[in-house]
Design a protein around this motif. Structure first.
Motif, PDB file in Angstrom:
ATOM      1  N   ALA A  81       0.732  -1.235  -0.063  1.00 58.24           N
ATOM      2  CA  ALA A  81       0.096  -0.025  -0.038  1.00 58.24           C
ATOM      3  C   ALA A  81       0.770   1.417  -0.108  1.00 58.24           C
ATOM      4  N   GLU A  82       2.062   1.302   0.730  1.00 55.08           N
ATOM      5  CA  GLU A  82       2.866   2.344   0.860  1.00 55.08           C
ATOM      6  C   GLU A  82       3.591   2.733  -0.455  1.00 55.08           C
ATOM      7  N   LEU A  83       3.921   1.523  -1.196  1.00 60.99           N
ATOM      8  CA  LEU A  83       4.614   1.470  -2.285  1.00 60.99           C
ATOM      9  C   LEU A  83       3.606   2.046  -3.531  1.00 60.99           C
ATOM     10  N   SER A  84       2.435   1.698  -3.516  1.00 63.09           N
ATOM     11  CA  SER A  84       1.312   2.160  -4.524  1.00 63.09           C
ATOM     12  C   SER A  84       1.009   3.516  -4.316  1.00 63.09           C
ATOM     13  N   ALA A  85       1.268   4.086  -3.226  1.00 64.79           N
ATOM     14  CA  ALA A  85       0.881   5.652  -2.685  1.00 64.79           C
ATOM     15  C   ALA A  85       2.201   6.394  -3.386  1.00 64.79           C
ATOM     16  N   GLN A  86       3.275   5.728  -3.187  1.00 58.01           N
ATOM     17  CA  GLN A  86       4.446   6.447  -3.734  1.00 58.01           C
ATOM     18  C   GLN A  86       4.468   6.644  -5.381  1.00 58.01           C
ATOM     19  N   ALA A  87       4.028   5.367  -5.949  1.00 54.02           N
ATOM     20  CA  ALA A  87       3.920   5.177  -7.220  1.00 54.02           C
ATOM     21  C   ALA A  87       2.662   6.284  -7.787  1.00 54.02           C
ATOM     22  N   ALA A  88       1.641   6.578  -7.159  1.00 54.01           N
ATOM     23  CA  ALA A  88       0.713   7.449  -7.400  1.00 54.01           C
ATOM     24  C   ALA A  88       1.287   8.880  -7.509  1.00 54.01           C
ATOM     25  N   GLU A  94       3.788  17.837 -10.671  1.00 55.13           N
ATOM     26  CA  GLU A  94       4.307  18.870  -9.639  1.00 55.13           C
ATOM     27  C   GLU A  94       5.260  17.965  -8.847  1.00 55.13           C
ATOM     28  N   TYR A  95       4.865  16.983  -8.408  1.00 48.42           N
ATOM     29  CA  TYR A  95       5.635  16.145  -7.453  1.00 48.42           C
ATOM     30  C   TYR A  95       6.962  15.781  -8.003  1.00 48.42           C
ATOM     31  N   ILE A  96       7.140  15.507  -9.460  1.00 47.85           N
ATOM     32  CA  ILE A  96       8.169  15.284 -10.068  1.00 47.85           C
ATOM     33  C   ILE A  96       9.357  16.667 -10.202  1.00 47.85           C
ATOM     34  N   LYS A  97       8.686  17.674 -10.321  1.00 49.80           N
ATOM     35  CA  LYS A  97       9.305  18.932 -10.372  1.00 49.80           C
ATOM     36  C   LYS A  97       9.874  19.323  -8.790  1.00 49.80           C
ATOM     37  N   ILE A  98       9.114  18.909  -7.880  1.00 47.10           N
ATOM     38  CA  ILE A  98       9.703  19.171  -6.507  1.00 47.10           C
ATOM     39  C   ILE A  98      10.938  18.235  -6.238  1.00 47.10           C
TER      40      ILE A  98
END
Length: 160
Positions: A81-88, A94-98
């Motif tokens: 579940a944690e890894l799926s949240a990170q993948a999402a 915007e997350y990629i830019k940060i």
């Protein structure tokens, strides 16, 4: 003679009663502690108990293994579940830019980057007023410590 024939056909206790005597026992019979049937039953129950101990122990060990595996599966589900949240999160531009700014010190056009360096030696030099930092003291070898303790013990013994 007729009484003699008749008395011969009767059981001994009946003959004694008919003869007018009372039946008396001189000693009470001793009851046996375990009869043959009770001993066999006890042996069968003991054999059954011994036969069931190993399967019960295996069953209990399997139950412990099942519980441990279920706990492991629950931990793996949480990690998934944690890894799926990170993948999402990585699907969001915007997350990629940060993350690009944090990892690669990238800036948008027109921004001025400020990078703070962690220079422990430079901070120590500034604190000493430009002098080089003092050399650390070398540790005392173990044999010098041992010899000084022997001397101290000998000096205390001489004082007493």
């Amino acid at each position: 003679a007729v009484d003699g024939v008749r008395s011969a056909n009767r059981p001994a206790a009946a003959r004694r009663t008919a003869a007018g005597g009372t039946i008396r026992r001189l000693a009470a019979p001793h009851p046996r502690r375990f009869t043959g049937r009770a001993t066999v039953l006890f042996a069968v129950l003991l054999a059954l108990a011994l036969a069931y101990t190993y399967p019960v122990r295996v069953y209990l060990d399997q139950q412990v293994d099942i519980e441990r595996m279920e706990a492991s599966q629950a931990a793996q589900r949480e990690e998934i579940a944690e890894l799926s949240a990170q993948a999402a999160k990585w699907q969001d531009p915007e997350y990629i830019k940060i993350k690009a700014r944090e990892r690669f010190y990238m800036v948008a056009p027109g921004e001025t980057p400020v990078i703070v360096l962690n220079d422990a030696d430079g901070a120590a030099r500034d604190a000493n007023g430009g002098r080089p930092p003092a050399a650390p003291k070398a540790p005392v070898p173990w044999y010098d410590t041992l010899w000084s303790s022997v001397r101290a013990a000998n000096g205390e013994a001489a004082d007493q």
